[in-house]
Design a protein around this motif. Sequence first.
Motif, PDB file in Angstrom:
ATOM      1  N   ILE A 143       0.854  -1.207   0.000  1.00 17.50           N
ATOM      2  CA  ILE A 143       0.000   0.000   0.000  1.00 17.50           C
ATOM      3  C   ILE A 143       0.880   1.243   0.000  1.00 17.50           C
ATOM      4  CG2 ILE A 143      -1.725   1.298   1.323  1.00 17.50           C
ATOM      5  CD1 ILE A 143      -2.689  -1.466   2.417  1.00 17.50           C
ATOM      6  N   MET A 144       1.907   1.243   0.866  1.00 13.99           N
ATOM      7  CA  MET A 144       2.827   2.384   0.926  1.00 13.99           C
ATOM      8  C   MET A 144       3.597   2.527  -0.393  1.00 13.99           C
ATOM      9  SD  MET A 144       2.213   3.794   3.707  1.00 13.99           S
ATOM     10  CE  MET A 144       1.217   3.316   5.120  1.00 13.99           C
ATOM     11  N   GLY A 145       3.881   1.387  -1.034  1.00 18.95           N
ATOM     12  CA  GLY A 145       4.559   1.431  -2.334  1.00 18.95           C
ATOM     13  C   GLY A 145       3.737   2.159  -3.379  1.00 18.95           C
ATOM     14  N   ARG A 146       2.455   1.842  -3.427  1.00 24.93           N
ATOM     15  CA  ARG A 146       1.572   2.514  -4.402  1.00 24.93           C
ATOM     16  C   ARG A 146       1.404   3.994  -4.057  1.00 24.93           C
ATOM     17  NH1 ARG A 146      -1.032  -2.563  -4.169  1.00 24.93           N
ATOM     18  NH2 ARG A 146      -2.530  -1.870  -2.596  1.00 24.93           N
ATOM     19  N   LEU A 147       1.286   4.302  -2.760  1.00 29.54           N
ATOM     20  CA  LEU A 147       1.161   5.711  -2.345  1.00 29.54           C
ATOM     21  C   LEU A 147       2.432   6.490  -2.673  1.00 29.54           C
ATOM     22  CD1 LEU A 147      -0.640   5.317   1.119  1.00 29.54           C
ATOM     23  CD2 LEU A 147      -1.623   6.233  -0.993  1.00 29.54           C
ATOM     24  N   PHE A 148       3.589   5.827  -2.511  1.00 30.38           N
ATOM     25  CA  PHE A 148       4.861   6.477  -2.862  1.00 30.38           C
ATOM     26  C   PHE A 148       4.906   6.789  -4.359  1.00 30.38           C
ATOM     27  CE2 PHE A 148       9.060   5.894  -4.761  1.00 30.38           C
ATOM     28  CZ  PHE A 148       9.751   6.932  -4.161  1.00 30.38           C
ATOM     29  N   ASP A 149       4.520   5.826  -5.199  1.00 31.03           N
ATOM     30  CA  ASP A 149       4.512   6.055  -6.652  1.00 31.03           C
ATOM     31  C   ASP A 149       3.626   7.242  -7.016  1.00 31.03           C
ATOM     32  OD1 ASP A 149       6.279   4.036  -7.261  1.00 31.03           O
ATOM     33  OD2 ASP A 149       4.725   2.531  -7.603  1.00 31.03           O
ATOM     34  N   LYS A 150       2.547   7.420  -6.249  1.00 33.76           N
ATOM     35  CA  LYS A 150       1.573   8.474  -6.576  1.00 33.76           C
ATOM     36  C   LYS A 150       1.948   9.833  -5.978  1.00 33.76           C
ATOM     37  CE  LYS A 150      -3.436   9.078  -6.871  1.00 33.76           C
ATOM     38  NZ  LYS A 150      -4.764   8.487  -6.554  1.00 33.76           N
ATOM     39  N   TYR A 151       2.372   9.838  -4.701  1.00 27.18           N
ATOM     40  CA  TYR A 151       2.554  11.115  -3.994  1.00 27.18           C
ATOM     41  C   TYR A 151       4.007  11.434  -3.628  1.00 27.18           C
ATOM     42  CZ  TYR A 151      -2.492  10.639  -3.426  1.00 27.18           C
ATOM     43  OH  TYR A 151      -3.834  10.485  -3.662  1.00 27.18           O
ATOM     44  N   GLY A 152       4.927  10.470  -3.756  1.00 26.30           N
ATOM     45  CA  GLY A 152       6.308  10.716  -3.359  1.00 26.30           C
ATOM     46  C   GLY A 152       6.533  10.430  -1.879  1.00 26.30           C
ATOM     47  N   PRO A 153       7.766  10.668  -1.382  1.00 21.04           N
ATOM     48  CA  PRO A 153       8.123  10.222  -0.024  1.00 21.04           C
ATOM     49  C   PRO A 153       7.713  11.165   1.105  1.00 21.04           C
ATOM     50  CG  PRO A 153      10.025  11.204  -1.088  1.00 21.04           C
ATOM     51  CD  PRO A 153       8.905  11.230  -2.107  1.00 21.04           C
ATOM     52  N   ARG A 154       7.668  12.454   0.821  1.00 23.39           N
ATOM     53  CA  ARG A 154       7.536  13.447   1.900  1.00 23.39           C
ATOM     54  C   ARG A 154       6.289  13.233   2.766  1.00 23.39           C
ATOM     55  NH1 ARG A 154      10.067  18.306   2.693  1.00 23.39           N
ATOM     56  NH2 ARG A 154       8.951  19.858   3.930  1.00 23.39           N
ATOM     57  N   TRP A 155       5.134  12.981   2.097  1.00 24.02           N
ATOM     58  CA  TRP A 155       3.873  12.881   2.833  1.00 24.02           C
ATOM     59  C   TRP A 155       3.655  11.502   3.443  1.00 24.02           C
ATOM     60  CZ3 TRP A 155       3.003  17.528   3.807  1.00 24.02           C
ATOM     61  CH2 TRP A 155       3.257  18.527   2.856  1.00 24.02           C
ATOM     62  N   LEU A 156       4.643  10.642   3.330  1.00 24.69           N
ATOM     63  CA  LEU A 156       4.623   9.356   4.025  1.00 24.69           C
ATOM     64  C   LEU A 156       5.648   9.334   5.159  1.00 24.69           C
ATOM     65  CD1 LEU A 156       4.427   6.928   0.955  1.00 24.69           C
ATOM     66  CD2 LEU A 156       2.598   7.410   2.583  1.00 24.69           C
ATOM     67  N   VAL A 157       6.871   9.813   4.860  1.00 21.23           N
ATOM     68  CA  VAL A 157       7.975   9.709   5.824  1.00 21.23           C
ATOM     69  C   VAL A 157       7.741  10.597   7.045  1.00 21.23           C
ATOM     70  CG1 VAL A 157      10.445  10.066   6.172  1.00 21.23           C
ATOM     71  CG2 VAL A 157       9.640   9.045   4.041  1.00 21.23           C
ATOM     72  N   ILE A 158       7.332  11.850   6.843  1.00 18.80           N
ATOM     73  CA  ILE A 158       7.147  12.771   7.977  1.00 18.80           C
ATOM     74  C   ILE A 158       6.027  12.294   8.912  1.00 18.80           C
ATOM     75  CG2 ILE A 158       6.511  15.131   8.655  1.00 18.80           C
ATOM     76  CD1 ILE A 158       7.982  16.116   6.141  1.00 18.80           C
ATOM     77  N   PRO A 159       4.807  12.006   8.405  1.00 19.62           N
ATOM     78  CA  PRO A 159       3.776  11.481   9.315  1.00 19.62           C
ATOM     79  C   PRO A 159       4.176  10.139   9.951  1.00 19.62           C
ATOM     80  CG  PRO A 159       2.793  12.151   7.220  1.00 19.62           C
ATOM     81  CD  PRO A 159       4.281  12.182   7.038  1.00 19.62           C
ATOM     82  N   GLY A 160       4.914   9.311   9.188  1.00 17.60           N
ATOM     83  CA  GLY A 160       5.362   8.024   9.728  1.00 17.60           C
ATOM     84  C   GLY A 160       6.250   8.205  10.946  1.00 17.60           C
TER      85      GLY A 160
END
Length: 473
Positions: free
Chosen positions: A308-325
């Motif tokens: 799921i995170m892989g698909r979100l990364f392809d779509k939105y990039g790393p910033r909006w996953l890594v910081i909230p994570g």
Amino acid sequence: MAALLISGFIGMFSETALNIAITELMALFNVEPATIQWLTTGFLLVLAILVPVSGLLLQWFTTRQLFIASLSFSIVGTLLAALAPGFEVLLVARLIQAVGTGLLLPLMFNTVLVIIPPHRRGTAMGIMGLVIMFAPAVGPAIAGLFLEYASWRTIFWTALPLLVFALIFGVVFMRNVSELTRPRIDVLSIVLSSIGFGGIVYGFSSAGEGDHGWSSPKVIIGIALGAAGLLLFILRQLRMKQPMMNLRAFRYPMFTMGTLIIFVSMMIILSTVMLLPIYLQTGMGLLPLAAGLLMLPGGLVNGLMSPIMGRLFDKYGPRWLVIPGLVLVIVILWLMTGIEPTTSKGEIIVLHSLLFIGISMIMMPAQTNGLNQLPRELYPDGTAIMNTLQQVAGAIGTALAISILSAGQKAYYADNGIAPADYLGKLPQAMTQGVQGAFWMTIAFAALGLVLSFFIKRVKVSDPEGGLQGPMH
């Protein structure tokens, strides 16, 4: 990819499954904790020596050759472990298994970079994360079942036929995808790399042994030799036209940022997966099977979240996953500093699961974004650097966690005036103070990762072969 993923799953399963059998093996082979620790320390040490050389191996040997060599070492090591009559043979078997893992992990990452186009790499890395994280998740639970109803040897007898199947599958379907450049082999670089990375991993790993801890000559000499070897290795690589490990990969800022975030994350992960099983069994009095089952949901959630995170990364990039994570990880680790013997099993499961959701938001996006910025010719070096530093991070994180845990226990006994004869009766309370202190350490790591994450930017890959034309894009 299927052949690589099957092999990676079995390798990771047998590694984590053995961890839950450590207490039984100590009694069976009549060895001390400092000795039994070498089943893990030795494994890490081989990886620390072999993985830095993997970039060179990827340029000298074909995909099929490295795959067959990796599986052959894993099969021989697993068979030897299943038949081991004593601790010494089991240790040798673990070192042979480590060679197989050390060849396989960089091969997996490099193959993804070569055959998967950049815009789909997040999804591919996510699937790889699902497989790699699913194995450590089910390993302790299945091992707990084996220990309850069979023997620790069953761990290896179960893995063996699956490894043989993976080898046959790979021989039939595996294709050569890497380009062989066969650069000059610099023996001095290999020696300096082995002393540098091996010395640091050995030194930090030895800090958890015995009563001397960080003041032990083994620790001081190991870290000092490692630091000196590493410094000479770096200087040599920067001066060579064809370095063994091309450190010029650090000219690419997002690769550097991704590597640092991965380093911090691995310290958190390996500290936590070591602290929790110890506390569940010693502080809360659970059996190995119960402890394994309690940690199962978190590992499964992490594995399932990876695609799921892989698909979100392809779509939105790393910033909006890594910081909230990282924010989520800090909050959960803060809640874990309140853990005590009366904490409910449900609360442990929820906290552990949420922690690994946060981890899944950090690891794959940071890693994929960093590797995406490298030009194709630096893929082997990039994967070697990241995988090597993960082993070093694991050794440092584990050593620091063990040290803080031990110091917390000793402080509890001293502060409450407890005599050595009464230590056992107060062990859960002493263990609680030690574990809580160790979790505060992991919060400090996570806070450092959060600061770094504000500098992460999405890499726009302009080269269809993967990679960019310049270092500052």
